[in-house]
Write a protein that holds these residues in place. Sequence first.
Motif: not given
Length: 464
Positions: A304-310, A312-317, A374-381
Amino acid sequence: MNIAVTVVGVGLLVFLAHVFAEVFSRKRVPDVLLLILIGLVIGPLLGIVSPDHLGLVGPVFTTITLVTILFEGGTELKFDTLRNSLRGTSLLTFLNFFATLIVVGLLSWLFLNMDPIVAFMLGAIIGGTSSAVVIPLVRQLNISGNSRTILILESAFSDVLCIVFALAFIEAAQLGEIQVGTTIGQILASFILASIMGLIGAFFWSVILHKVRNIKNSIFTTPAFVFIIYGISEILGYSGAISALAFGIGLANTDLIKNTALSSYFTKEPDSLNETERILFGEAVFLLKTFFFVYIGVSMQLSEWVPILIGFVITLVLFALRIPVVRASMPISDAKHTNQDLIFMSTIVPKGLAAAVLATIPMQQGIAGSELIKDIVFSVILFSIVFTSVLIPVIEKSTGMQRFYMNSLNLNLWMRERIQKYQQKRAEKKAAKTVSTKVDSAIESVEEKHEENAEKKDSANEVV
């Protein structure tokens, strides 16, 4: 999957890992990034391999990798270096963790409409840095030993904070309240008791090591004993990661026991690792690291692209937040940390094993919104490791990027100096006001005495 093809793939992967390490030393393209990309290609993109193929072996493998890397990293740390780095480590670890916890928690609460406890749970899960990424990476960077030690210790200590606070928020989500006293007690126990256990284990092992070496094929008994220390520490509810690191540190500093009162109780002086053991353990870490980062890439979920985008933004922050955190943690004028050291410290914010494991616990407990977490955390990792891996070679080659980071660090330095000057002026004004008050009081006292003497004189004249 065909076994022969799998064996060929493993062999190619080991050869590629050595090639990537050479590429990093020459072109400064991190081998970590290339290994993760291989995992992404054979995992989520092509579907050749999935985490399910490893079953229960996957989590065990990642834990063994973490323990081995922490132990081997600890064997290169001396107490003198630790003593000089402890203040900077404490400041950087706590500031980075709590800044991440608060900022990510507030953003998730306000903009993602998460429950406040769940939002701050997300901040706690991604509040640390990954030892498995940081330790191999900082060894290849041209930074001072003090800065290298701070980053290694931060990666180990922050895991404890992540685990304790994340579990506390998970419990709070179930009970509806946060138990502050219990959380603080768990943190102290994890740090202090786990360190003591690791150091005692190292002392014991150093005493019997010369006897163990007389046993045939015993070279891997040292990491085996580290696994035992880790397991016992975890069973008792302490941090096994801290125990493994403390064991390596203790084994590296056995020379401090020599010529002390303790040495008189032993017929032979405590031993440390010899050169052969160090080389072999270094090779073992290299192999484990290779498969670990490929496994990280395979484990990423890109459905899913929404958690990936979230994410990505959190990582920039997080990377933007790291700059003031590093500046606030390091002294304004400190010869131990060069500008290049501070720049690298500002870019090393990778998340890893602890975050990945903690991200799955809310789902197991049936907490609302756990799938999104879970999806957001994996994306941030994924993005945090990629950003760290990409920024390092870019900063080394680009003067513009170096200037950007230095200006950002100096902006925070300028603000910090202004605050200190303002506080100093306030203190001076307060001191001056105190002196002025004392002078006025003295003058009033003199005037009162003068008036009193005048009244006495007038009374005497009336009597006469």
